[in-house]
Design an enzyme around this catalytic site. Structure first.
Site, PDB file in Angstrom:
ATOM      1  N   LYS A  14      49.162 -41.372 158.224  1.00  0.00           N
ATOM      2  CA  LYS A  14      48.626 -40.970 156.929  1.00  0.00           C
ATOM      3  C   LYS A  14      48.557 -42.141 155.941  1.00  0.00           C
ATOM      4  CE  LYS A  14      51.118 -37.789 155.169  1.00  0.00           C
ATOM      5  NZ  LYS A  14      51.837 -38.421 154.044  1.00  0.00           N
ATOM      6  N   ARG A  89      53.716 -31.052 147.409  1.00  0.00           N
ATOM      7  CA  ARG A  89      54.503 -30.675 148.581  1.00  0.00           C
ATOM      8  C   ARG A  89      54.991 -29.224 148.512  1.00  0.00           C
ATOM      9  NH1 ARG A  89      56.642 -34.789 151.910  1.00  0.00           N
ATOM     10  NH2 ARG A  89      56.135 -36.899 151.216  1.00  0.00           N
ATOM     11  N   ARG A 128      58.644 -46.761 166.364  1.00  0.00           N
ATOM     12  CA  ARG A 128      58.761 -47.406 165.055  1.00  0.00           C
ATOM     13  C   ARG A 128      60.227 -47.599 164.684  1.00  0.00           C
ATOM     14  NH1 ARG A 128      56.395 -44.203 160.028  1.00  0.00           N
ATOM     15  NH2 ARG A 128      54.468 -44.424 161.263  1.00  0.00           N
ATOM     16  N   ARG A 134      66.035 -48.634 163.055  1.00  0.00           N
ATOM     17  CA  ARG A 134      66.522 -47.396 162.430  1.00  0.00           C
ATOM     18  C   ARG A 134      67.251 -46.545 163.471  1.00  0.00           C
ATOM     19  NH1 ARG A 134      61.357 -45.196 158.898  1.00  0.00           N
ATOM     20  NH2 ARG A 134      60.995 -47.065 157.636  1.00  0.00           N
ATOM     21  N   ARG A 145      62.496 -33.312 160.992  1.00  0.00           N
ATOM     22  CA  ARG A 145      61.585 -33.700 159.915  1.00  0.00           C
ATOM     23  C   ARG A 145      60.216 -33.064 160.105  1.00  0.00           C
ATOM     24  NH1 ARG A 145      61.479 -39.902 160.267  1.00  0.00           N
ATOM     25  NH2 ARG A 145      59.750 -39.648 158.793  1.00  0.00           N
TER      26      ARG A 145
END
Length: 204
Positions: A14, A89, A128, A134, A145
């Site tokens: 996005k 949101r 990623r 991470r 998520r």
């Protein structure tokens, strides 16, 4: 004047598409995440309020988010249009955006919904996470998520679908291909970009 809203799950690309559409339509990409980080980094009054919630591990309330977005949309570069990324949101934020636009005698031109296969998104985000170190971004965390996104976003998509604004685009594939799909879908709604801009967006 072009007013767009971009919706899509984490990992669907996005942010990349927001940058390309912003360039193609010559309007600013307004990301609530970027606005939050800017205000926090520069210790603005709004930033200090945002930081207090973030430090406490709490969601930034709608009232504060609405105030930040309202302030951003009133800036000179957004007068002739914008692309929203990450806002609204919640249903309350949808109603506040409606109010802001109506006050300026305006409305959204289209809502671009980027969809992507869940397993592909999970794989993309795991890659990623590994590249960026991470360790906390595990498959379970990522799936949670995505589940939260689906739960929170579904009502918004229903609202905008009922208004005939939603344009659904497959987010999988090469970046150029996805950009092309979005521009083609918007063109079918009469939202064409200048030839030079469109070619630049597709070729970049």
């Amino acid at each position: 004047m072009t007013r767009l809203l971009l919706i899509g799950p984490p990992g669907a690309g996005k942010g990349t598409q927001a940058e390309r559409l912003s360039e193609a339509f010559a309007v600013p990409a307004v990301s609530t995440g970027d606005i939050f980080r800017y205000n926090v980094k520069n210790d603005t009054e709004l930033g200090l309020q945002v930081k207090a919630f973030m430090d406490a591990g709490a969601y930034v309330p709608d009232s504060l988010t609405n105030a930040i977005v309202s302030d951003r949309l009133q800036q000179e570069d957004a007068v002739d249009g914008f692309l929203l990324d990450g806002y609204p949101r919640t249903q309350d934020q949808v109603h506040e955006l409606d109010r802001l636009l109506e006050a300026d005698n305006g409305a959204l031109d289209a809502v671009v919904l980027i969809v992507a296969d869940t397993e592909e998104v999970v794989a993309r985000l795991l890659k990623r996470a590994a590249e960026q170190g991470r360790a906390d971004d595990t498959a379970d965390v990522i799936r949670h998520r995505l589940a939260v996104y689906e739960e929170q976003t579904a009502p918004l998509i229903d609202i905008y679908s009922s208004r005939g604004l939603v344009v659904t685009v497959d987010g999988l594939g090469a970046v150029d291909e996805v950009t092309g799909r979005i521009l083609d879908a918007l063109a079918e709604r009469g939202l064409s970009v200048p030839v030079a801009s469109g070619d630049a967006a597709s070729a970049s």
